[in-house]
Each structure stands twice: as structure tokens, then as C-alpha cells.
Design a protein around this motif. Sequence first.
Motif, short mmCIF file in Angstrom:
data_model
loop_
_atom_site.label_atom_id
_atom_site.label_comp_id
_atom_site.label_asym_id
_atom_site.label_seq_id
_atom_site.Cartn_x
_atom_site.Cartn_y
_atom_site.Cartn_z
N PRO A 235 0.75 -1.22 -0.13
CA PRO A 235 -0.07 -0.07 0.10
C PRO A 235 0.85 1.33 0.21
O PRO A 235 2.05 1.13 0.22
N PRO A 236 0.20 2.25 -0.36
CA PRO A 236 1.08 3.62 -0.34
C PRO A 236 1.52 3.87 1.06
O PRO A 236 0.86 3.47 2.03
N VAL A 237 2.76 4.57 0.96
CA VAL A 237 3.18 4.91 2.67
C VAL A 237 3.13 6.28 2.66
O VAL A 237 3.10 7.17 1.67
N THR A 238 3.22 6.82 4.04
CA THR A 238 3.42 8.19 4.34
C THR A 238 4.86 8.56 4.83
O THR A 238 5.55 7.91 5.38
N LEU A 239 5.02 9.87 4.47
CA LEU A 239 6.38 10.66 5.15
C LEU A 239 5.96 11.67 6.14
O LEU A 239 5.23 12.43 5.89
N VAL A 240 6.41 11.37 7.39
CA VAL A 240 6.40 12.15 8.42
C VAL A 240 7.59 13.09 8.60
O VAL A 240 8.63 12.28 8.95
N LEU A 241 7.29 14.45 8.50
CA LEU A 241 8.57 15.15 8.49
C LEU A 241 8.90 15.33 10.06
O LEU A 241 8.39 15.21 11.03
N ALA A 242 10.03 16.16 10.05
CA ALA A 242 10.98 16.10 11.42
C ALA A 242 9.84 17.08 12.49
O ALA A 242 9.84 16.72 13.65
N ASN A 243 9.06 17.73 11.85
CA ASN A 243 8.20 18.64 12.78
C ASN A 243 6.84 18.14 12.96
O ASN A 243 5.91 18.56 13.68
N PHE A 273 8.90 9.54 -3.26
CA PHE A 273 7.60 10.54 -2.98
C PHE A 273 7.96 11.62 -3.86
O PHE A 273 8.77 12.29 -4.23
N ASP A 274 6.65 12.22 -4.31
CA ASP A 274 6.61 13.51 -5.26
C ASP A 274 6.92 14.55 -4.43
O ASP A 274 6.19 14.81 -3.16
N ASN A 275 7.54 15.58 -4.51
CA ASN A 275 7.94 16.79 -4.01
C ASN A 275 7.85 18.08 -4.60
O ASN A 275 8.82 18.80 -4.83
N PRO A 276 6.64 18.35 -5.34
CA PRO A 276 6.56 19.36 -6.28
C PRO A 276 6.98 20.85 -5.77
O PRO A 276 7.40 21.55 -6.60
N ASP A 277 6.64 21.11 -4.50
CA ASP A 277 6.70 22.37 -4.12
C ASP A 277 8.03 22.46 -3.18
O ASP A 277 8.43 23.67 -2.89
N GLY A 278 9.04 21.40 -3.26
CA GLY A 278 10.31 21.57 -3.02
C GLY A 278 10.20 21.57 -1.47
O GLY A 278 11.47 22.21 -0.83
N LEU A 279 9.40 21.36 -0.66
CA LEU A 279 9.42 21.43 0.99
C LEU A 279 10.32 20.65 1.44
O LEU A 279 10.99 21.33 2.33
N VAL A 280 10.62 19.36 1.00
CA VAL A 280 11.39 18.64 1.76
C VAL A 280 12.95 18.80 0.98
O VAL A 280 12.98 18.53 -0.32
N ARG A 281 14.01 18.87 1.62
CA ARG A 281 15.38 18.91 0.99
C ARG A 281 16.16 17.66 1.26
O ARG A 281 15.92 17.09 2.31
N SER A 282 17.19 17.67 0.41
CA SER A 282 18.12 16.44 0.79
C SER A 282 19.04 16.69 1.89
O SER A 282 19.12 17.85 2.40
N GLY A 283 19.13 15.48 2.70
CA GLY A 283 19.68 15.32 3.90
C GLY A 283 18.81 15.55 4.80
O GLY A 283 19.10 15.57 6.16
N SER A 284 17.42 15.93 4.78
CA SER A 284 16.48 15.93 5.94
C SER A 284 16.28 14.63 6.45
O SER A 284 16.74 13.40 5.96
N SER A 285 15.88 14.58 7.78
CA SER A 285 15.27 13.41 8.48
C SER A 285 13.75 13.16 8.41
O SER A 285 13.19 14.49 8.63
N ALA A 286 13.29 12.26 8.57
CA ALA A 286 11.83 11.97 8.58
C ALA A 286 11.50 10.66 8.97
O ALA A 286 12.40 9.70 9.37
N LEU A 287 10.07 10.31 9.01
CA LEU A 287 9.84 8.85 9.44
C LEU A 287 9.17 8.57 8.17
O LEU A 287 7.95 8.99 7.72
N VAL A 288 9.21 7.18 7.69
CA VAL A 288 8.21 6.47 6.71
C VAL A 288 7.53 5.70 7.30
O VAL A 288 7.70 4.68 8.02
N ARG A 289 5.89 5.86 7.27
CA ARG A 289 5.11 5.27 7.84
C ARG A 289 4.29 4.37 7.00
O ARG A 289 3.58 4.82 6.07
N ILE A 290 4.48 3.10 7.37
CA ILE A 290 3.83 2.06 6.46
C ILE A 290 2.56 1.43 7.23
O ILE A 290 2.49 0.87 8.33
#
Length: 379
Positions: A235-243, A273-290
Motif C-alpha cells: 500500500p502507499p506509505v506516508t512521510l512524516v517530517l521532522a516537525n 515521494f513526489d515533492n513538487p513544492d520543494g518542501l523537503v530538502r536533501s539531507g532531511s530526516s523523517a519517518l516512513v509510516r507503513i
Amino acid sequence: MSRYTIALILIFVLAACKNKKDSKQQQTIKPYPVIVIKTQHAVIYSDYPATIQGLQNIEIRPKIDGYVEAIYTDEGATVKKGQLLFRINAPQYEQNVNTAKANIKIAVADVNAAQMQVNKVKPLVDKDIVSAYELEAAVYTLQSKQAALAQAQAALINAQTNLSYTTIYSPANGVVGVLPYKIGSLIGSTTANPLTTVSNISQIYAYFSINEKQGLDFFLSSKGATMQEKLTTLPPVTLVLANGVILPKKGRVETASGLINPQTGALNMRATFDNPDGLVRSGSSALVRIPRTLDNALLVPQKATYQIQGKLFVYVVDANNKVKSVDIGSNASAAGQSFVVQQGIKTGDKIIVDGISNLKEDQLINPRMVNADSVYNSL
């Protein structure tokens, strides 16, 4: 007053005292909301720490030696493919181009002169005025001059290529990284750090790891004959950002490494993940929620649980309305504020769903039955 009358009075007084005591005791038994546990459909989520990389992370390095003459961008700027980024001051390469052009003119003149000599000797040979040797020598001279011309033309192309390296363009759409070298800095092909990095973050890769047991459970429960087929059915997964913010667009798990790291016992995976707005930058940390779907799960509301040394407990109400703490062995949360039961309780058991902070083991309570669906729907 007779003894019989006195006895009756005493009996009534004792009975009244007993009833008053029982009433007082009844009033001290606090009511608590209780639900009956039943199986239901649930979606549970597992979170995995991830590091983020852009679709492309391109180091911009100089191919020639020179000084930074101009910088046409800034750190963090968004650039397009082909956009001018830097100009390097290296006048020797422009001089090499001029020299190569001059050499071509010389070579062209030599070729023309050799061709004239061939044109001059050929009719003389045809009339047997001079020997064929003279014509053959003239032809060889012409071929030599033509080769020299080709060599001069190749030298011009090389000089023009080197001169083109004095202007550096973005090789892709992306975001500019740091600019360690300022105008006037001496740079070259052996410089340690790149001039900058252009990161294409229109799409991002989230790299995360799961342990060997999780990997086996993960893929054994997935459909498909091959690993790639199993990945496509996830199934599709979710990306939870650092905040704590969730990236609006969901992604997919696309790759799993073929080897398990022998030092860590981890299986490396990648979600895109698609990131068309450029919100997430390389080197960031996050959580992949499955997510994972359970058809017959036992759920308990989060507010019905308490934790001791990393274990989750609930209070179960027995047939005598006494409470007993039970370890439910849960480490997975479901959609909403509830936990999936792993052990300890079964369908039909009664648990207290609120106000458990003051409860004690074997405490007698006054159960107030609550509809379980209304409790879960309010979460």
C-alpha cells in the motif's frame, strides 16, 4: 417496659445501623465506564526513521584551472537546466583558441600551395616532360598538408571545448547548495570541494531500514511471486517530517536491498515521494509510516492503557466487579488513538476505558457499561 419490647427496639436499631453502613459502603464504590472487547477491522502503522535524498544530487566541479570571475546564483536558489551558474577567468584558453584558429589558416594555406603544386606537375607528367616521381612526391606533400590541417582543426575543437569550461551551467533543474568559493578564489580540477551542488528534489528518496524479522513478516504477508511483485502490491506509505507534519502526497516503497547487513541485521529499503513544492530538502530526516490492515484485531483505546517499564497494561473487570491489571503486549498503534492487543485479553472481556489513574489492583468498582462503538468512533 418489658424485656420483649426492649429486644425489639434493639433489633430495629441494629438493623438501621447496618442498612446505613451498607448504604455508605455502596456510596464509596466509584462508577467507571466499561466496554466489552470485540474484534474489528483495523489499520496499524509502523514508523521507520529515514534519511532524505533528492532525485539527483549533482556536484558542480571545475574542469579547468582559473579564478572565479562571476557567480550567477545564490545558496538555496532554484535553478533550471542550462542556467548559467559560474564564470571562470582563464584567459589562456581564449588565447589557445586564437592560436588554433591561426594554425588552421596556416594549414589551409599549406594545403592550397600543395594542391597548386599537384595541379602544376600533373599536366607535365601527362606530356612526359617530367617523371611520374615528381607528381607522386607532390601528391604525398598534399596529403601531409591535409593531415596537418585536420590536426589543426582538432586542436581548435579542443581549445574551444576548454574555453567552454570557463562558463558552467546547471545540468538539471534543482536547488543550489552551499557556495564554498567566492569571487576571486583560485580553483581547479583537483579542488577538494565542488563549486556547489544542484539537488533535483522534484522527487525525493526516503532511505530506511527494517530488521530481519520485520522484513520476513513484511514480505511473507505481501502478495506476489517475486520481490518486485511484492513491492508493487504494498500500500502507499506516508512521510512524516521532522516537525510532525505529514507530506501531502503519499509515496511507494520501490526497492529493497538484496543483502542484509551482517553487522546490523538490517534490510535497507527505499520509498519514493513526489515533492513538487520543494518542501523537503536533501539531507532531511523523517519517518516512513507503513500501514498494515488487520481484519480481526482487538483494539483498546489509548486512554484505557498505562505504561510500566515499556509495557502497556489495561484494567480488566472480573465477574465480581474487581479490577485486575493485564499486560496486553502491544507495540503497534492503530488508526486513531488506540492500540492493537497482542496478548492478555480476549473477545468478551470487559475493560475500564477512562479514569484509570487512581485504580488499584483488586479494587471493587461500580461498572457503567458504555457502547464500545461510540468510544472508538470518538477517538
